[in-house]
Design an enzyme around this catalytic site. Structure first.
Site, mmCIF file in Angstrom:
data_model
loop_
_atom_site.group_PDB
_atom_site.id
_atom_site.type_symbol
_atom_site.label_atom_id
_atom_site.label_comp_id
_atom_site.label_asym_id
_atom_site.label_seq_id
_atom_site.Cartn_x
_atom_site.Cartn_y
_atom_site.Cartn_z
ATOM 1 N N ASN A 1 7.856 1.679 -9.258
ATOM 2 C CA ASN A 1 8.859 2.478 -9.978
ATOM 3 C C ASN A 1 9.755 1.547 -10.810
ATOM 4 O O ASN A 1 9.650 0.314 -10.702
ATOM 5 C CB ASN A 1 9.676 3.300 -8.978
ATOM 6 C CG ASN A 1 10.602 2.439 -8.151
ATOM 7 O OD1 ASN A 1 10.262 1.322 -7.767
ATOM 8 N ND2 ASN A 1 11.785 2.938 -7.862
ATOM 9 N N GLU B 1 11.244 -1.180 -6.200
ATOM 10 C CA GLU B 1 11.233 -1.122 -4.733
ATOM 11 C C GLU B 1 10.129 -0.211 -4.178
ATOM 12 O O GLU B 1 9.918 -0.160 -2.974
ATOM 13 C CB GLU B 1 12.604 -0.677 -4.186
ATOM 14 C CG GLU B 1 12.928 0.794 -4.324
ATOM 15 C CD GLU B 1 13.533 1.174 -5.658
ATOM 16 O OE1 GLU B 1 13.998 2.312 -5.802
ATOM 17 O OE2 GLU B 1 13.545 0.322 -6.569
ATOM 18 N N CYS C 1 12.762 0.380 -10.686
ATOM 19 C CA CYS C 1 13.581 -0.652 -10.041
ATOM 20 C C CYS C 1 12.773 -1.578 -9.133
ATOM 21 O O CYS C 1 13.325 -2.516 -8.543
ATOM 22 C CB CYS C 1 14.709 -0.005 -9.247
ATOM 23 S SG CYS C 1 15.945 0.740 -10.308
#
Length: 553
Positions: A277, A281, A279
């Site tokens: 995704n 994580e 970001c």
């Protein structure tokens, strides 16, 4: 059993965020909702999934009340799309998606269209562009010349710019390229101009072979993904140094250790993970989505029994943390069933693996209440203990769901087959929790405090002095609170050099820039030991940081 009611204790900032982004509005743009109604709508919609598994309406009402209390207490909050869309017409509840991009015009523009649909509903998208033929390569159908992955990334970026996520925020993308792709040098520098690809985070997908070549100062091969043949050799260390240089200069690209990610892939029989995704994580398979949620650790504290316990007279409330984890896993698993997916393929893949990502926020607040400095061995030890507990209790909760509802459909292609019967292929993820932490009134994710006192500029340029509530309480208790001192702290950004503040208080009110990059990484590593997916963490560097400092991290 009746409907329970409770009023969430929301700060002024939390209310502003809810009014701007989350509460229902009519056609004229006027708010026709309240936080209580929003939380009730979410709780009711999510609880209805229990009906799929033989629950009675009375059982559903019990779940609804549990979920409502979970949300209004601010002990747990789901990701933003669930807060925005649960129980509403749009109904898309996932935050994270990965879409495949194959080496054809049809696939590329299908991905552009599908990303736009996802962004409209509030989700973020990740892509690997590694299958696209390099710039200058031949195009078979026309005998023309390919423009390459970076050129097509600008198409995705422009489409993202044109679509506002669910009418609330700009879309976000993760773009990845393998380090052995022929266009890797252009990719590393593609964001040198700060006016381009602003809707992308970019990361280089590093391989174990490449990292060995970096250590040995050797050459490595660039492979054309169309022909699978070597087109060039580069010095691995020079490429790695360029990544470091650009990251030092403007924060990008990031790096993803792709082989390491796939070593931890819970469903290797289903496919390889190639992106995450926006970001970073949440690693996902192509066409997979995941819904996230975070436990507010600031609220998992109780007064210590007797004289024992922490110096602050408080201790972790393990029973409350266990109960919250159990309910949160139930909530997140239900979200998978009531979700209205933007594409049939995404629905099929998501329901086959049933990944959830339960994480935490309010970590810095928990440490402050316990009187533990963030950059201490005690904090690292507690980080491991807390996350180990959440991960294990989360898996127990998933086992209980599996016993009632069945294992996830791809269970036989997973690392758990024959070992542990789980409802969900992954349980834990630590997200940044930017807006969620404002709503919950706690510190974000596993980050330290950014500041203990700062000036916030609000509408019409009004400046408000904000003081961390824990710091204000301690300052008043110890008799050194004055508005003048708080203003000085907001200008300084740190309390370390302020004489009026006792040394022991300075220790556990450290802020992000008081902590060394190495301590940031150590904290991330402590949590990562007990997280199924990955951990979102900011590493703060001083302005004086050198490329060599970045390289160490």
């Amino acid at each position: 059993m009746g409907i329970t009611t409770s009023t969430p204790r929301l700060s002024e900032n939390a209310l502003k965020v809810l009014q701007k982004r989350y509460l229902k509005k009519n056609e004229e743009g006027r708010i026709v909702d309240t936080p209580e109604r929003m939380f009730r709508r979410i709780a009711r919609a999510v609880a209805m999934a229990d009906l799929n598994y033989g629950s009675t309406l009375q059982d559903v009402e019990i779940s609804e009340n549990e979920f409502y209390s979970l949300l209004t207490s601010l002990d747990f909050l789901p990701n933003s799309p669930t807060l925005m869309n649960a129980g509403r017409r749009l109904g898309q509840l996932s935050a994270c998606f990965v879409l495949p991009v194959d080496d054809s015009m049809e696939s590329i523009f299908d991905a552009v269209k599908n990303a736009a649909i996802i962004h409209k509903s509030g989700g973020g998208t990740g892509f690997s562009f590694s299958r696209l033929r390099p710039c200058g390569d031949v195009v078979g159908s026309t005998k023309g010349i390919s423009s390459g992955p970076i050129s097509f990334m600008t198409v995705f970026d422009t489409a993202t710019e044109a679509v506002k996520q669910g009418g609330t925020r700009r879309g976000a993308n993760m773009g990845m390229l393998r380090v052995d792709h022929p266009d890797i040098m252009s990719f590393i520098t593609c964001k040198d101009n700060n006016d381009t690809l602003n809707n992308f985070n970019i990361s280089v997908a590093l391989t174990e072979d490449f990292m060995r070549k970096v250590e040995d100062d050797g050459d490595y091969e660039l492979i054309n993904p169309r022909t699978k043949r070597m087109v060039k050799r580069l010095k691995a260390r020079e490429v790695f140094d360029l990544i470091v240089q650009r990251a030092w200069s403007n924060g990008e690209p990031g790096v993803v250790f792709l082989d390491r990610v796939n070593q931890q892939n819970p469903t290797p029989g289903v496919g390889e993970i190639e992106s995450t995704n926006p970001c970073g994580e949440q690693p996902l398979l192509p066409y997979e989505s995941c819904n996230l949620g975070s436990i507010n650790l600031a609220r998992m504290i109780k007064k210590a029994a007797g004289s024992k316990g922490s110096e602050a007279g408080r201790e972790v409330d393990w029973e409350k943390l266990r109960d919250t984890t159990l309910k949160a896993v139930h909530f997140l698993d239900n979200v998978i069933d009531i979700n209205k997916y933007p594409m049939k393929k995404i629905e099929e893949m998501t329901k086959s693996n049933r990944k959830i990502g339960l994480g935490v926020m309010g970590w810095a607040d928990m440490l402050i209440q316990l009187g533990i400095p963030y950059n201490s061995e005690r904090a690292l030890g507690l980080a491991e203990e807390v996350m180990r507990f959440i991960n294990e209790e989360g898996k127990k909760a998933s086992e209980e769901l599996a016993a009632k509802r069945g294992v996830f459909p791809n269970y036989e292609s997973s690392i758990y087959e024959g070992k542990r019967k789980l409802r969900n292929a992954t349980i834990t993820t630590i997200a940044p929790t930017g807006t969620l932490s404002i709503i919950a009134g706690c510190s974000s994710g596993i980050e330290p405090l950014f500041a203990v006192s700062f000036v916030r500029t609000v509408l019409e340029g009004t400046k408000l002095l904000e003081v961390n509530p824990y710091f204000e309480s301690v300052a008043r208790e110890h008799g050194f609170f004055t508005r003048e001192l708080m203003e000085r702290i907001s200008e300084a950004g740190s309390i370390l050099d302020i004489e009026e503040i006792p040394g022991d208080i300075k220790e556990f009110f450290v802020t992000a820039h008081d902590i060394t990059p190495e301590d940031h990484i150590r904290m991330q590593a402590a949590f990562q030991k007990h997280v199924d997916n990955a951990v979102s963490k900011t590493v703060n560097f001083p302005h004086s940081a050198t490329p060599e400092d970045v390289k160490k991290v």
